[in-house]
Design an enzyme around this catalytic site. Structure first.
Site, PDB file in Angstrom:
ATOM      1  N   HIS A  76       0.824  -1.208   0.000  1.00 58.05           N
ATOM      2  CA  HIS A  76       0.000   0.000   0.000  1.00 58.05           C
ATOM      3  C   HIS A  76       0.856   1.254   0.000  1.00 58.05           C
ATOM      4  O   HIS A  76       2.057   1.242   0.262  1.00 58.05           O
ATOM      5  CB  HIS A  76      -0.969  -0.002   1.183  1.00 58.05           C
ATOM      6  CG  HIS A  76      -0.322   0.099   2.537  1.00 58.05           C
ATOM      7  ND1 HIS A  76      -0.035   1.290   3.143  1.00 58.05           N
ATOM      8  CD2 HIS A  76       0.079  -0.866   3.405  1.00 58.05           C
ATOM      9  CE1 HIS A  76       0.510   1.078   4.327  1.00 58.05           C
ATOM     10  NE2 HIS A  76       0.594  -0.225   4.518  1.00 58.05           N
ATOM     11  N   CYS A 135       2.455  -4.822   7.074  1.00 61.11           N
ATOM     12  CA  CYS A 135       2.216  -4.695   5.642  1.00 61.11           C
ATOM     13  C   CYS A 135       3.430  -4.064   4.958  1.00 61.11           C
ATOM     14  O   CYS A 135       4.368  -3.630   5.602  1.00 61.11           O
ATOM     15  CB  CYS A 135       0.962  -3.874   5.365  1.00 61.11           C
ATOM     16  SG  CYS A 135      -0.550  -4.848   5.537  1.00 61.11           S
TER      17      CYS A 135
END
Length: 636
Positions: free
Chosen positions: A533, A552
Site C-alpha cells: 500500500h 504490511c
C-alpha cells in the site's frame, strides 16, 4: 471494498497497516496525536465537553465482558512466535514383505532368465532383516520398490556393490555444492572380510547397504526439491504449502540411468536465481579458506561531512577495495592523493556519496552502520556462505519457476521488484514490519488494486495501541472521523464500553489525505491480512533500515506498481485516484507475489547481494538444519 475485522482469534495473526500520518493543519487532531499521547492538546483543543477518563455509563454498548475493573491490566494481542524446531518423525521401513516366498520365487525366476541386474533370491531375502529409518514418504517409496518382486536390487550385483552405487555415493558426497549437508546422505561401504567364508554375513551387509543407499538417494531427491526442513515449523511467520515430491519412480530411473551421478545431481532447482547462489557458494568456498583481509571501520557515532576521525584511512581503503571499477576510475585522483589524514574532506565526502548511491543507500555522505557494512564487505566469507546455504534452502520453498511475470518483495533488502517477460522492469524501496510486527514469509497471487481505500484497523492495533487512549476518552475516534461498528451496526465511539471485549467491535478509517493506506493498496488476499500500500509517511523511505511498519508492505512508488500489475499507465492510475471514490479494480490476470526473506539474493545482473538479517530468522533455519542432521544421524 471494505475489510472489517470481526474476531480477536483471526486478529492474532494480523499486524498490518498503520502509517505515521502526514502533517495536519494546526486545528486538526490526527490518529498519531492519539498514539503519541498528546494529552494536553486533545484536552484543550478538542474534548472540552468530556474530560479524559470519564467513565462510560452503564448500558453503553460493548462486549460481553463489560464492567471489567478499570485498574486491571490492559489486554494485549501477541503476534506469532518462533518455535523449537521439531524434526519430522523417522520410522522403520516395513521390510517384512520383502521376504515373501512368492516374491523370492519370482526373483529366482528373474535371475534364471539371465537378467544381469537380478540377484539370487537367497540374497534378496536378507532385505527383510535390514533396519533402516526414513520419513514416511521415503519409507513408502522403499516399500513400493522392494516389495515388487519384479524390481532387482539397484546398488548390489553378485557379491559386491556396483559402479552405479559408487557413482551415487560420489554425487551424495557433493551435496554441499547445492547447499545441503553431505552428512545427511552418508552411507558406509559394507565392511566385508574376504577371509570370512560365511555368505550370510556378506549378504546381510550388502542388503543393509542396498536399503540404506536407496533411502539416502530418495532423501536427497526430496530435500533438493522441497528443502531439508519444514518452514512452517520454524515460526508462525512462515506460511508455505510444502511441496510434494514424487519419489515413486526415482529408484527405477536411477537403475536405468546411464549416468546415475548426473541423474541424482541434476535434481536441484535450475532457476537462474538458484544457479547464481550455487555459483557464488562455489566461489566463496574456493577462496583462501575465508581468510581474506578484512578491513574494519570502527565508528561509535555518525560521521558527518566536516568531521574528523582516525577511521578515514580505513574508509578510503575499504571503498578502494569494495567500490566498483567505475567508482574507482571516477575518483582515481582522490584515492591516489589520499595521504592518511583524519579530515572528512569534501573530496572524500564525494567519494562516499557516490559509493552510497552505488549501493542503494541514502547518498548524503553521512557514514552510519549501514554504510560501514557496505564499504567493509559486510560479512566474512564464512557468514556469506551461511547466508547462501540458508537462501538456497528457502529458494526450494518457492516454486522452482517464479514465472515470467511476478512481484518479489525481499524484506531484508527493503525492496520490491516487478518482473515481466522474465526481466526486472521496476524496483522500489519498501517499508516492512518492525521486529515486533514482522512481515510474514509466504507466496500468493495479486488479485486487485483498491483505490482510495478504507483502512480496517486490525484488532492488534485497536487493543495494543488505541485501547489505552479510548479508555481515557471514548470520544477519540469520533473526533478523528473513524467509523466504529458493534456487531455490524454503526455506533459512536463514545457509546462503546471500551472496558469490555472488543471481539465484536470494528474500526475503520475512511479514505482521506490522512488515511494510513494512502491512495491505494494492492491486494493478494491471505490469512495474515498483509498487502502492499501507499503511505502518507514518505520520509521513512529515506532511511536505510526500513523495518518500521505494522507488518504490511509500504511502497515508495505505489502508482508505478499499481500500473505495472494492472497493465496500464501511471496516468490512468492517477485518474482512478482523482475520482476520490473507493473502488477496486481486478488485475487482468493474477500475478504471483513472493513476500520473501533472503539475506542473500542475486540482483537483476545475477550478482549476489547480502543483507542484514533484520528479524534474526537465519539463526532459526540453522538450528533446524542442526536438529535435522542430528536426528538423521541417530543410531538405530
Amino acid at each position: 471494498m471494505t475489510f472489517v475485522l470481526k474476531s480477536a482469534a483471526s486478529a492474532l495473526a494480523i499486524s498490518c497497516g498503520i502509517a505515521v500520518m502526514s502533517a495536519a493543519p494546526a486545528h486538526a487532531y490526527t490518529l498519531m496525536d492519539m498514539l503519541r499521547g498528546d494529552r494536553q492538546r486533545s484536552q484543550s483543543t478538542i474534548f472540552m465537553d468530556q474530560a479524559p477518563g470519564r467513565p462510560v455509563p452503564r448500558g453503553a454498548v460493548g462486549g460481553s465482558l463489560g464492567g471489567l475493573d478499570p485498574e486491571a491490566p490492559l489486554p494485549k494481542v501477541s503476534g506469532p512466535r518462533y518455535y523449537t524446531y521439531k524434526t519430522e518423525t523417522l520410522q522403520f521401513v516395513d521390510t517384512g514383505k520383502f521376504a515373501d516366498p512368492v516374491v523370492t520365487g519370482a526373483v529366482a525366476d528373474v535371475s534364471a532368465s539371465g537378467d544381469a541386474g537380478a540377484e539370487p533370491a537367497v540374497q534378496r531375502r536378507f532385505l527383510a532383516q535390514a533396519k533402516v529409518r526414513a520419513n514416511a514418504d521415503v519409507a513408502k517409496a522403499l516399500e513400493a520398490y522392494y516389495g515388487d518382486s519384479r524390481n532387482p536390487l539397484v546398488w548390489v550385483e553378485g557379491n559386491q556393490i556396483n559402479d552405479r552405487a559408487k557413482a551415487a555415493m560420489t554425487a551424495l558426497a557433493d551435496a554441499a555444492s547445492v547447499g545441503l549437508d553431505p552428512a545427511d546422505y552418508a552411507v558406509q561401504t559394507p565392511a566385508i572380510d574376504p577371509a570370512n567364508p560365511d555368505p550370510a554375513f556378506r549378504d546381510r551387509a550388502l542388503t543393509q547397504f542396498e536399503l540404506e543407499l536407496s533411502a539416502k538417494v530418495l532423501a536427497f531427491v526430496q530435500d533438493t526439491e522441497r528443502g531439508r526442513i519444514d518452514p512452517n515449523k520454524i515460526s508462525g511467520y512462515h506460511d508455505f504449502q510444502r511441496k510434494v515430491v514424487n519419489l515413486t519412480p526415482v529408484l527405477k530411473l536411477a537403475r536405468m540411468s546411464p549416468d546415475v551421478g548426473a541423474y541424482i545431481g541434476n535434481r536441484s532447482p535450475d532457476s537462474p536465481q538458484f544457479q547464481a547462489l550455487k555459483t557464488e557458494l562455489a566461489k566463496l568456498r574456493a577462496a583462501d579458506g575465508g581468510n581474506e583481509e578484512q578491513i574494519v571501520v570502527s565508528l561509535d557515532k555518525l560521521l558527518r561531512p566536516g568531521d574528523s576521525s582516525p577511521e578515514i584511512a580505513n574508509i578510503v581503503k575499504a571503498i578502494g577495495k569494495h567500490g566498483s571499477e567505475t567508482l574507482r576510475t571516477d575518483h582515481a585522483a582522490t584515492l591516489a592523493a589520499y595521504a592518511g589524514g583524519i579530515d572528512y574532506s569534501p573530496d572524500i565526502v564525494a567519494l562516499v556519496e557516490d559509493f552510497q548511491k552505488e549501493r542503494g543507500l541514502k547518498a548524503d555522505g553521512v557514514i552510519g552502520q549501514a554504510t560501514v557494512r557496505a564499504m567493509t564487505g559486510g560479512d566474512t566469507n564464512a557468514s556469506k556462505i551461511d547466508k547462501l546455504v540458508v537462501a538456497m534452502e528457502q529458494a526450494r520453498w518457492l516454486p522452482e519457476d517464479l514465472g515470467s511475470r511476478y512481484v518479489m518483495i525481499n524484506q531484508p533488502a527493503y525492496m520490491a521488484y516487478y518482473h515481466n517477460d522474465g526481466k526486472e522492469q521496476l524496483s522500489m524501496r519498501v517499508v516492512v514490519g518492525g521486529k515486533n510486527n514482522q512481515t510474514y514469509f509466504f507466496d500468493d497471487e495479486i488479485e486487485t488494486v483498491e483505490f482510495n481505500p478504507f483502512w480496517g484497523v486490525p484488532q492488534s492495533i485497536i487493543i495494543n495501541e488505541m485501547l489505552p487512549k479510548l479508555r481515557s476518552d471514548p470520544n477519540y475516534l469520533d473526533q478523528l472521523g473513524y467509523e466504529v461498528e458493534v456487531n455490524g451496526h454503526a455506533v459512536a465511539s463514545s457509546s462503546v464500553d471500551w472496558y469490555g471485549s472488543t471481539d465484536n467491535v470494528s474500526v475503520r478509517q475512511p479514505p482521506s489525505s490522512d488515511n494510513a493506506l494512502g491512495e491505494l493498496k494492492i491486494l493478494f488476499p491471505n490469512s495474515h491480512a498483509i498487502y502492499m500500500h501507499d503511505t502518507p509517511s514518505k520520509s521513512f523511505f529515506k532511511r536505510d533500515m526500513r523495518a518500521l511498519s505494522h507488518g504490511c508492505v509500504r511502497l515508495a512508488n505505489p502508482r508505478a506498481m499499481a500500473a505495472a500489475v494492472l497493465g496500464t499507465t501511471v496516468d490512468d492510475v492517477a485518474k482512478q485516484i482523482a475520482s476520490g471514490q473507493n473502488h477496486a479494480v481486478r488485475v487482468p490476470q493474477r500475478i504471483p507475489v513472493y513476500v520473501s526473506y533472503f539475506t542473500a539474493w542475486p540482483n537483476k545482473d545475477g550478482v549476489v547481494e547480502y543483507f542484514d538479517d533484520v528479524y534474526g530468522r537465519d539463526a532459526y533455519v540453522d538450528k533446524a538444519f542442526d536438529a535435522t542432521t542430528k536426528e538423521r544421524g541417530a543410531q538405530i
